[in-house]
Design a protein around this motif. Structure first.
Motif, PDB file in Angstrom:
ATOM      1  N   TYR A  56       0.857  -1.185   0.000  1.00  0.00           N
ATOM      2  CA  TYR A  56       0.000   0.000   0.000  1.00  0.00           C
ATOM      3  C   TYR A  56       0.897   1.240   0.000  1.00  0.00           C
ATOM      4  CZ  TYR A  56      -3.645  -3.152   1.970  1.00  0.00           C
ATOM      5  OH  TYR A  56      -4.539  -4.162   2.222  1.00  0.00           O
ATOM      6  N   THR A 324      -2.226   0.501  -4.541  1.00  0.00           N
ATOM      7  CA  THR A 324      -1.635  -0.783  -4.178  1.00  0.00           C
ATOM      8  C   THR A 324      -0.802  -1.310  -5.339  1.00  0.00           C
ATOM      9  OG1 THR A 324      -3.549  -1.268  -2.771  1.00  0.00           O
ATOM     10  CG2 THR A 324      -2.074  -3.088  -3.276  1.00  0.00           C
ATOM     11  N   ASN A 366      -7.554  -6.467  -0.278  1.00  0.00           N
ATOM     12  CA  ASN A 366      -8.667  -5.635  -0.767  1.00  0.00           C
ATOM     13  C   ASN A 366      -9.913  -6.496  -0.829  1.00  0.00           C
ATOM     14  OD1 ASN A 366     -10.471  -3.901  -1.935  1.00  0.00           O
ATOM     15  ND2 ASN A 366      -9.168  -3.303  -3.650  1.00  0.00           N
ATOM     16  N   TYR A 376     -12.636  -1.534  -9.575  1.00  0.00           N
ATOM     17  CA  TYR A 376     -11.380  -0.808  -9.498  1.00  0.00           C
ATOM     18  C   TYR A 376     -10.760  -0.754 -10.891  1.00  0.00           C
ATOM     19  CZ  TYR A 376     -11.243  -0.736  -4.377  1.00  0.00           C
ATOM     20  OH  TYR A 376     -11.526  -0.498  -3.039  1.00  0.00           O
ATOM     21  N   THR A 426      -7.021   2.947  -3.467  1.00  0.00           N
ATOM     22  CA  THR A 426      -7.121   1.881  -2.465  1.00  0.00           C
ATOM     23  C   THR A 426      -6.748   2.371  -1.064  1.00  0.00           C
ATOM     24  OG1 THR A 426      -4.868   1.152  -2.992  1.00  0.00           O
ATOM     25  CG2 THR A 426      -6.686   0.029  -4.119  1.00  0.00           C
ATOM     26  N   CYS A 430      -9.202  -0.712   2.562  1.00  0.00           N
ATOM     27  CA  CYS A 430      -8.428  -1.853   2.054  1.00  0.00           C
ATOM     28  C   CYS A 430      -7.551  -2.392   3.174  1.00  0.00           C
ATOM     29  CB  CYS A 430      -7.621  -1.437   0.824  1.00  0.00           C
ATOM     30  SG  CYS A 430      -8.672  -1.170  -0.624  1.00  0.00           S
ATOM     31  N   SER A 434      -8.305  -5.590   5.800  1.00  0.00           N
ATOM     32  CA  SER A 434      -7.425  -6.684   5.393  1.00  0.00           C
ATOM     33  C   SER A 434      -7.458  -7.835   6.404  1.00  0.00           C
ATOM     34  CB  SER A 434      -5.990  -6.169   5.228  1.00  0.00           C
ATOM     35  OG  SER A 434      -5.487  -5.666   6.455  1.00  0.00           O
TER      36      SER A 434
END
Length: 477
Positions: A56, A324, A366, A376, A426, A430, A434
């Motif tokens: 990330y 990401t 994600n 996305y 993201t 996200c 996680s």
């Protein structure tokens, strides 16, 4: 070439599959002359080599800039109609100690919804008076900690919390400011909203119960009733849903004035961002002006003063600032049989190719595509390419057929194992959603700015995962 028949209707064939559409990508995301993606002045291959993938990447200047713009927009519009506005950053979107410091330095308060989020905000050194705590099931321990710390406001979500917060306030010798969460009956999503009499949901109380709850709160000497709080949804485009909700809340707010002061009105957050080229979020300055105008107009109609306003954006602060990075592991063409449409007069079904590009992350980093069917976008990050674009589905590595990161986008047809790809927007929901599914460690989070990168949250290792297993030698207990 033209669009693939397998592509969704909103996805146009790109003139350039290397382009980074501005609404989707962070403001410091560019292609260098070499063709590699650079974010905040740091090339993606350098980030991947230093920190690993999945990764990330948070554009600090972008996140700070959006926080500042949102705060300025609401403060300016509120001042125009003779009131004030406070903007809370909704920490549930993404929270780390450094991000908490960023938003606090940009003048935002912080909204938390668990003891853990509260701990992060306090560890960041945020003034407790600028922290709020809400949630539908705040434990007595969480309430006690918040009151002891001196948080600026607790949001009451049910009748039992009135007594719990009053007891904690008495125990710590405080008068605790509180808001009451109510359901306006308005639920908004993107450009649509639905208004009903009641909502069947776990949060808050019915709007027609507001007077009863306010009286119970005012009867407690250790509680200070600030006003009503409402949240109508997420990823909202347009102001109509906010206007309808505000009108309903202000009717109740006006009635509550007979029992004492009601200085504030919190209209929540949920302002949308662009995830794909099809998304068209309302500019924040336009949204702020429309919401404040609707509040001012309704107050004039009711003949009441305009209360101080509060808002709780999260996604619109941090979402677009995040990207990401993944490494491609396999590229697999899959034949898809498309039935003939009735009346086509053809000879039967058609076989088309969908290209599956699998990466080293997925639903563990994600979860939104699997949870909500969220769309996305994706681009090559380690190079540019003049190859003809092909429709791809970006898949994760988990043992689930629903482990999809990007359902549909175009990448250059020469995408291959070892390439880096980047998924923009993201930053919100996200990392915070996680998991360790299939025993994958959560990725690292890094901040980039002015050509420098530094760690915000380190990557989890296999040792981290095993250390919690009581049968593992050396497990932490």
């Amino acid at each position: 070439m033209t669009s693939s028949p397998l592509a969704p209707a909103w996805l146009a064939f790109p003139a350039d599959a290397n382009e980074l559409p501005a609404p989707i990508w962070s403001r410091q995301a560019v292609r260098e002359t070499s063709g590699v993606l650079s974010i905040g002045g740091v090339p993606a291959p350098e980030l991947a080599a230093r920190f690993g993938t999945p990764l990330y990447v948070v554009d600090e200047a972008d996140a700070r800039g959006r926080a500042r713009e949102i705060r300025t927009a609401f403060e300016t519009e509120a001042a125009r109609v003779g009131t004030s506005a406070k903007v809370y950053y909704a920490g549930k979107a993404f929270l780390s100690i450094e991000v908490a410091r960023w938003v606090a330095e940009e003048g935002l308060a912080i909204d938390t919804c668990s003891g853990g989020e509260l701990a992060v905000a306090l560890a960041a050194g945020v003034d407790p008076a600028r922290i709020g705590l809400h949630g539908n099931n705040k434990s007595p321990a969480e309430i006690d900690r918040a009151v002891a710390a001196g948080v600026g406001v607790l949001v009451i979500d049910s009748a039992v919390e009135i007594g719990r917060i009053a007891e904690a306030a008495a125990r710590h010798g405080r008068v605790q400011p509180v808001r009451l969460r109510v359901n306006s009956g308005v639920h908004a999503h993107t450009h649509d909203f639905l208004a009903t009499a009641h909502e069947d949901q776990k949060f808050g109380v019915r709007l027609d119960q507001a007077a009863e709850f306010a009286a119970a709160i005012r009867a407690e000497p250790g509680l200070d009733f600030l006003g009503l709080h409402c949240h109508i949804g997420s990823q909202i485009f347009g102001s109509e849903g906010f206007a309808e909700s505000a009108a309903r809340l202000l009717e109740a707010h006006a009635g509550l004035l007979a029992g004492g002061p009601v200085p504030e009105l919190n209209l929540g957050g949920g302002f949308g961002i662009a995830y794909t080229v099809a998304d068209d979020p309302t500019p924040i300055a336009e949204l702020a002006a429309a919401i404040v105008d609707s509040v001012a107009g309704e107050c004039a109609r009711l003949g009441i003063p305009i209360p101080a306003l509060a808002f709780e954006p999260g996604r619109s602060v941090i979402g677009t600032a995040g990207t990401t990075l993944y490494e491609v592991g396999t590229v697999k063409p899959v034949l898809v049989t498309v039935p003939e449409e009735p009346g086509d007069g053809g000879s039967g079904a058609t076989e088309l190719v969908r290209t599956y590009v699998s990466v080293d992350g997925g639903m563990s980093d994600n979860a939104r595509p699997a949870l909500y069917g969220a769309d996305y976008s994706v681009r090559l990050a380690s190079r540019a390419s003049a190859a003809e674009p092909v429709l791809v589905r970006l898949a994760g590595k988990h043992c689930e057929s629903g482990d999809i990161v990007v359902y549909a986008d175009y990448l250059p047809g020469d995408v291959e194992p070892g390439d880096l790809v980047a998924v923009p927007a993201t930053g919100a929901y996200c990392w915070s959603l996680s998991s360790n599914y299939n025993y994958l460690g959560r990725p690292a989070v890094v901040a980039v700015r002015d050509g420098e990168a530094h760690l915000l949250v380190r990557r989890e290792t296999e040792n981290d995962l095993l250390a919690r297993d009581a049968a593992y030698p050396g497990a932490s207990r």
